[in-house]
Design a protein around this motif. Structure first.
Motif, PDB file in Angstrom:
ATOM      1  N   ASP A 872      35.602  43.374  47.182  1.00  0.00           N
ATOM      2  CA  ASP A 872      34.679  43.872  48.203  1.00  0.00           C
ATOM      3  C   ASP A 872      34.898  43.164  49.533  1.00  0.00           C
ATOM      4  O   ASP A 872      34.506  43.626  50.576  1.00  0.00           O
ATOM      5  CB  ASP A 872      33.237  43.700  47.733  1.00  0.00           C
ATOM      6  N   ASN A 873      35.542  42.014  49.442  1.00  0.00           N
ATOM      7  CA  ASN A 873      35.775  41.222  50.633  1.00  0.00           C
ATOM      8  C   ASN A 873      37.086  41.624  51.264  1.00  0.00           C
ATOM      9  O   ASN A 873      38.155  41.475  50.675  1.00  0.00           O
ATOM     10  CB  ASN A 873      35.795  39.743  50.245  1.00  0.00           C
ATOM     11  N   ASP A 916      38.274  41.668  41.531  1.00  0.00           N
ATOM     12  CA  ASP A 916      37.316  40.600  41.825  1.00  0.00           C
ATOM     13  C   ASP A 916      36.174  40.734  40.832  1.00  0.00           C
ATOM     14  O   ASP A 916      35.844  41.823  40.375  1.00  0.00           O
ATOM     15  CB  ASP A 916      36.820  40.763  43.257  1.00  0.00           C
ATOM     16  N   GLN A 918      32.895  39.184  41.232  1.00  0.00           N
ATOM     17  CA  GLN A 918      31.573  39.331  41.857  1.00  0.00           C
ATOM     18  C   GLN A 918      31.645  40.342  42.999  1.00  0.00           C
ATOM     19  O   GLN A 918      32.248  40.061  44.031  1.00  0.00           O
ATOM     20  CB  GLN A 918      31.102  37.975  42.359  1.00  0.00           C
TER      21      GLN A 918
ATOM     22  N   HIS B  80      27.770  35.298  50.101  1.00  0.00           N
ATOM     23  CA  HIS B  80      28.890  35.252  49.135  1.00  0.00           C
ATOM     24  C   HIS B  80      30.149  35.844  49.761  1.00  0.00           C
ATOM     25  O   HIS B  80      31.243  35.278  49.639  1.00  0.00           O
ATOM     26  CB  HIS B  80      28.502  36.000  47.876  1.00  0.00           C
ATOM     27  N   GLN B  81      29.955  36.971  50.415  1.00  0.00           N
ATOM     28  CA  GLN B  81      31.074  37.620  51.100  1.00  0.00           C
ATOM     29  C   GLN B  81      31.709  36.669  52.112  1.00  0.00           C
ATOM     30  O   GLN B  81      32.926  36.490  52.135  1.00  0.00           O
ATOM     31  CB  GLN B  81      30.565  38.869  51.837  1.00  0.00           C
TER      32      GLN B  81
END
Lengths: 1013, 150
Positions: A872-873, A916, A918, B80-81
């Motif tokens: 997601d990052n 990933d 999380q 967190h990101q």
């Protein structure tokens, strides 16, 4: 009476014996039954030792007591038989004597009676008488032999008182009385000299008128005056038969005697005449004197065995007071026998008593027999006792041994477990240490520090390998080691091992070579790791102990060698790889089972199934093993001497492990070694043929890396110049693996002639270093310059052994310097060298030495793969994608689990997915679970034939896309969670080449070896 | 030529100072290693992506924490990101503050969160400036090299 009683006793005992005869076996039978039962019982409740012991003691006691009684009985029985026999002997002897005595007495008596008749005939019937004293004496003297028992005979006439005076006048002597004499028997002799008194007046008289000379002194004595004689005379004339007196001391001789008296009648009388008539008719009386004592003695002397028997004769007319007539008056309550004697006078009774002179001898036979039996019984008892004790002892020992054995085994197991545990426990932290050292090496270190770290790492690696060996040993000992059965390429493994040792061998200048027979299949099924371990062990040892010469590994089929065993004559010491002498390798396999079977069964088994019996020899020209140490070569932790471990290192466990591993591969290992010459280790191993059918075999071959490269050289021709046949064979084998046709020329001249034989195009010439050195390169260069028809000169290669001389040599030849191929020859290396020289290179594999190994292999692994990266990052996504792209992967990026599910819904064409964990919305675990569920569903449907898009699936029946987690946490919990979710592994976030390689290779290599991609 | 050497020295010193002062860590080096001829602007691309991303996140964090009922889960996800991306480029001081930030989030401590937000913003600005300077220097260096080769 006694005798009868005894007899009855014998009968009794005999009947008892017969009873016993029937009874004893039955009893024995019962006994044995009982023993057997008890024995049985004992075995039932084995373990109650004391009970058994007690029982045996009782049996033993019974046995001894029983046999004691038995021997006593035997003694009694035998001695009683002996005494019976003795009694019988005595009885028969006694009876014999009695009868003889009686007979002789009767004879004498008859004769006396006959004499009485003679007197009545010649004295009374004639007038004047024909007999006077002198005649009588003479006659009786001469007929004395007829009367063996009489000592004398006398005749007395009956004279009435009225006739006395006339008779006295006529005879010239008066009738004398006798009782005075008898009253003083002691003075007999004197009396004989005296004149006896005249007989007193009586009614009648019986004066003796005739007498035998021996008894002439009784003439004129009146018989009626003697007490015994009177009674005798009266009874005799009344009965008309011979009458006996009781024994009395005789006149003169004073010995005991008996007088027999017969009456002489005037006329013949009827047998039934009354006593009165007989008395009236009496004329006189004839008396015979029997000297019993001497007579019996005389009689006994005539008989044998008189000395063993004692005889007594008694007159038992008066029963309460028997008068002894003969024999010493010894009262003995010993054995005696009584025989009655009949001397013809019913009034008198006589008996003969016999007894043995000596006491009965000891019944030695009975004593010895019974004693012997008792001893035997005791001995048997003792033997039983000893046996039982022994059995008990042995049993005790046995139980003890079992206990000890159990304990020893337990200890052994404990030892193995301990070893395994400890080694494992050491290995884990050691991995950490090694990893850290590795990381430390990557940091900025100066030269010294790097040296320290390298040393530490080398030591750590040595330690880990040692621990692995110990772990192996422990595993083998506890039987936990199991072999894999996977397909592998034997040649590739040997090439690998060879490259492992190539550095060392080049350093030492040792020639290292591998030869694998053509008949060995390309692919085998077995445990490549363990096979490699054995080879590495053996080669490691060889390298360790070899300073010059060569190490030569050969792989053959067992059948091949059996068939060629007679043909092969390459024992000449010169004909080896390096020219040094070697130990005869055939000696090393002489004891093998495969060879002792004479090949016949081996052939059958190998042809019937696809078992491949390999025989591998590792030959070296090292120091060899001293004969005294050869026996313990395969014993763990045994080295030739303590100095060995100091100079060469090592634990001495390798060979033992190898032996075990070979055993697990159904093979055998052995060696032959000559000190200072070298050792040859040979082992056999059984594998399964990996190429079941030829099609598959072919495809395997084309898939194979060396084979793909070989296609470039296919059809080329090469000339190998090597004077040594064995070495040429090895080189040729390796070159031919590339598909190049090889001709061997022993020297350069021959090589030249091959080249000039214009029909063939020779692409390359490979010259052995030895030849090159001799030639100093001149002729070889000339050859290489010689052009053939197409104007292409063959490339020249030099096969070199060590790094030193050839390169320097070659450098001086400038442009024409041959390309040096370093030994040991390996397909990959050979191919690379040839490629470089000839120029047939494929671009992909062109830069092998660029960058480190893992990165290179990572590139190989990842290149062209389609990989999905989910994060997601955006930044992370970019970095990960960049990293993977760098290794040539085709990367697709997505930023959520949902999109990943969409993309990974089968069928799809992704090779792997990095995810990933999380993520907002749907995290990695959840996405993976969903993907796995989809795959499962799809696989199920494929199997049931519900999916029609078979082409799209590309025949992949089992969808399972590798999913790797990307995470910053590398703690164990995460790892387990990954596995739970169905992920195949994880990489820590900042991608590290080695870790990535490790994880990716796990499944990509697996996939490629399966031939899927 | 001397200029080039000087520039190179300046660049190296500056880069070293960033590592020494703890603005950057190994990860940045790893990132640089990933950059090669086929992908020459990789680091710059990643870092500018990081800037965009971080600015967006910081704004969102600010608005989230401004609200009456702060959605801490949302805040935590944002942090967190931010933490992930900062660790990816090796901005370790930002990353460290993010760790503390997340702890406050867990405690639902608004004050602490606001304080951390300020810190993160501060650190972010710092590292952004530093990196931009670094890239500027690098560009100069490359330009100088290019001119020197010509």
């Amino acid at each position: 009476m006694n005798w009868f009683l005894n007899n009855a006793g014998i009968v009794d005992t005999k009947s008892g014996l017969t009873l016993g005869d029937g009874f004893l076996p039955k009893m024995c039978l019962r006994w044995w039954e009982k023993i057997f039962k008890m024995h049985h019982h004992y075995y039932h409740c084995i373990g109650s030792k004391s009970l058994r012991k007690r029982w045996w003691k009782r049996v033993l006691g019974c046995w001894i007591i029983g046999w004691t009684f038995a021997s006593l009985w035997i003694f009694w029985y035998m001695s009683s038989q002996v005494s019976e026999k003795r009694k019988e002997t005595l009885a028969s002897m006694c009876d014999e004597r009695a009868r003889m005595l009686q007979d002789q007495f009767n004879v004498s008596m008859n004769h006396v009676q006959a004499m009485a008749i003679l007197i009545s005939t010649f004295h009374h019937a004639k007038n004047p008488s024909a007999i006077d004293q002198r005649t009588f004496a003479r006659y009786t003297e001469r007929t004395a032999f007829e009367r063996p028992l009489t000592s004398g005979v006398a005749y007395a006439v009956r004279v009435l008182h009225s006739e006395r005076e006339q008779f006295e006048k006529q005879q010239g002597w008066t009738i004398k009385r006798m009782d005075t004499l008898e009253k003083n028997p002691v003075h007999k002799d004197k009396h004989a000299q005296e004149t006896p008194e005249p007989s007193p007046v009586q009614e009648e008289y019986a004066p003796v008128i005739f007498a035998q000379d021996t008894v002439s002194h009784v003439v004129s004595l009146d018989m009626l005056t003697g007490k015994e004689d009177r009674e005798n005379v009266l009874r005799a004339r009344a009965s008309g038969k011979g009458v006996l007196t009781a024994p009395f001391p005789l006149l003169k001789t004073k010995r005991l005697g008996v007088i027999l008296t017969f009456a002489v009648y005037k006329r013949e009388l009827l047998s039934n005449a009354t006593p009165n008539e007989r008395i009236q008719a009496t004329d006189g009386y004839l008396g015979g004197i029997f000297d019993i004592e001497s007579l019996v003695e005389k009689l006994l002397q005539q008989l044998a065995s008189k000395q063993i028997i004692l005889v007594n004769v008694y007159d038992t007319t008066n029963h309460s007071d028997p008068i002894s007539m003969y024999g010493s008056n010894v009262t003995d309550d010993g054995l005696q026998h009584v025989s009655s004697l009949n001397f013809g006078d019913p009034f008198r009774k006589h008996e003969m008593h016999c007894r043995f002179k000596h006491k009965p001898p000891w019944p030695w036979l009975a004593i010895t027999t019974s004693f012997g039996i008792l001893v035997i019984a005791l001995l048997i008892g003792y033997i039983f006792h000893a046996t039982i004790n022994r059995i008990a002892k042995v049993e005790d020992d046995y139980h003890g041994m079992m206990e000890l054995k159990k304990r020893a085994e337990a200890a052994d197991v404990a030892k193995s477990q301990f070893l395994a545990t400890v080694s494992h426990e050491i290995r884990t932290p050691m991995n950490g240490v090694l990893g850290m050292l590795h990381m430390l090496m990557d940091t900025d270190l100066d030269v010294t520090q790097q040296d320290y770290v390298r040393t530490a790492q080398a030591s750590g690696k040595a330690l880990v390998s040692l621990i692995n060996e110990v772990l192996d040993q422990a595993k083998i000992e506890s039987g936990k080691l199991e072999l894999e059965a996977v397909r592998f390429n034997l040649r590739a493994i040997l090439d690998d091992v060879l490259s492992l040792f190539s550095g060392k061998s080049q350093e030492k200048g040792i020639e290292l070579a591998v030869y694998i027979s053509d008949q060995v299949p390309e692919m085998l099924i077995g445990d490549p790791g363990r096979f490699r371990q054995i080879i590495t062990n053996l080669m490691g040892n060889s390298i360790k102990f070899t300073e010059k010469g060569h190490i030569f590994v050969t792989v053959h089929l067992v059948e091949e060698l059996i068939n060629s065993i007679d043909v092969e004559t390459e024992t000449s010491s010169k004909n080896t790889l390096s020219g040094f002498r070697v130990a005869d390798r055939r000696l090393s396999w002489t004891g093998f089972r495969a060879f002792s079977q004479e090949g016949s069964t081996c052939h059958v088994s190998s042809s019937s199934s696809d078992h491949i019996n390999l025989i591998v020899s590792v030959e070296d020209t090292g120091v060899g093993i001293p004969p005294e140490a050869q026996a313990r070569v395969f014993t763990p932790f045994m080295q030739v001497g303590p100095s060995i471990s100091r100079t060469h290192g090592g634990t001495g466990i390798g060979l033992s492990i190898s032996k075990c591993l070979v055993g697990l591969m159904n093979g055998e290992i052995n060696f032959s070694s000559i000190p200072k010459i070298g050792s040859t280790f040979t082992f056999t191993a059984v594998f399964t043929n990996g190429c079941c059918n030829s099609n598959e075999y072919k495809s395997q071959q084309t898939n194979n890396q060396p084979s793909t490269s070989s296609s470039e050289f296919q059809g080329m021709r090469a000339v190998l110049v090597d004077p040594r046949a064995v070495r040429a064979k090895v080189s040729r084998y390796h070159i031919e693996r590339l598909g190049i046709y090889v001709q061997v020329a022993p020297d350069l001249n021959q090589c030249m002639s091959i080249l000039n034989n214009g029909n063939t195009v020779v692409n390359m010439i490979l010259v052995e270093q030895e030849v090159w050195d001799k030639d100093s390169g001149g002729k070889a260069l000339a050859i290489s310059k010689s052009k053939n028809d197409q104007g292409i000169s063959p490339k020249l290669f030099l096969l070199a052994n060590s790094i030193g001389s050839p390169r320097a040599n070659a450098a001086s030849f400038g442009v024409y310097a041959p390309i040096v191929i370093m030994k040991p020859l390996r397909v990959s290396m050979l191919a690379a060298s040839l490629q470089r020289a000839i120029g047939v290179s494929n671009k992909g594999n062109n830069n092998p030495r660029n960058g480190e190994l893992s990165r290179l292999s990572l590139r190989n692994l990842l290149s062209g793969r389609k990989i999905l990266v989910i994060d997601d990052n955006n930044v992370n996504l970019k970095v990960a994608a960049g990293a993977l792209k760098r290794y040539g992967a085709d990367v697709v990026c997505e930023d959520s689990g949902i999109k990943a599910i969409k993309l990974l819904k089968p069928p799809h064409n992704f090779d792997a997915c990095f995810m990933d964990i999380q993520m907002p919305g749907m995290d990695g675990f959840e996405a993976t679970k969903t993907i796995r569920a989809m795959e499962k569903d799809f696989n199920d449907r494929t199997q049931h034939g519900e999916v029609t898009t078979a082409e799209v699936c590309e025949n992949i029946l089992n969808w399972h896309v590798p999913i790797l987690a990307m995470t910053a946490d590398v703690i164990q919990a995460t790892h387990e969670a990954c596995a739970d979710a169905g992920m195949d592994g994880y990489v820590s976030k900042p991608f590290e080449a080695e870790q990535l390689y490790r994880e990716v290779s796990r499944f990509f290599q697996f996939a490629s070896s399966n031939g899927n991609i | 030529m001397a200029y080039l050497v000087q520039l190179q020295k300046q660049f190296d010193d500056y880069r070293a100072s960033l590592f020494n002062e703890g603005f950057l860590d190994d990860q940045f080096e790893q990132l640089q290693q990933l950059q090669d001829e086929s992908n020459p602007d990789f680091v710059v691309e990643v870092v500018s992506l990081f800037f965009q991303d971080s600015e967006r996140l910081l704004n969102e964090l600010a608005t989230s924490l401004d609200q009456q009922n702060t959605d801490y889960r949302k805040v935590d996800a944002h942090v967190h990101q931010l933490k992930g991306s900062s660790s990816s480029i090796g901005a370790q001081r930002v990353q460290r503050v993010c760790i503390a930030f997340r702890n406050f989030c867990e405690e639902q401590n608004t004050e602490g969160c606001l304080k951390c937000l300020q810190q993160v913003k501060h650190e972010y600005t710092l590292v952004k400036n530093k990196l931009e300077t670094l890239f500027k220097l690098e560009r100069q260096l490359l330009a100088a090299r290019g001119s020197s080769f010509v």
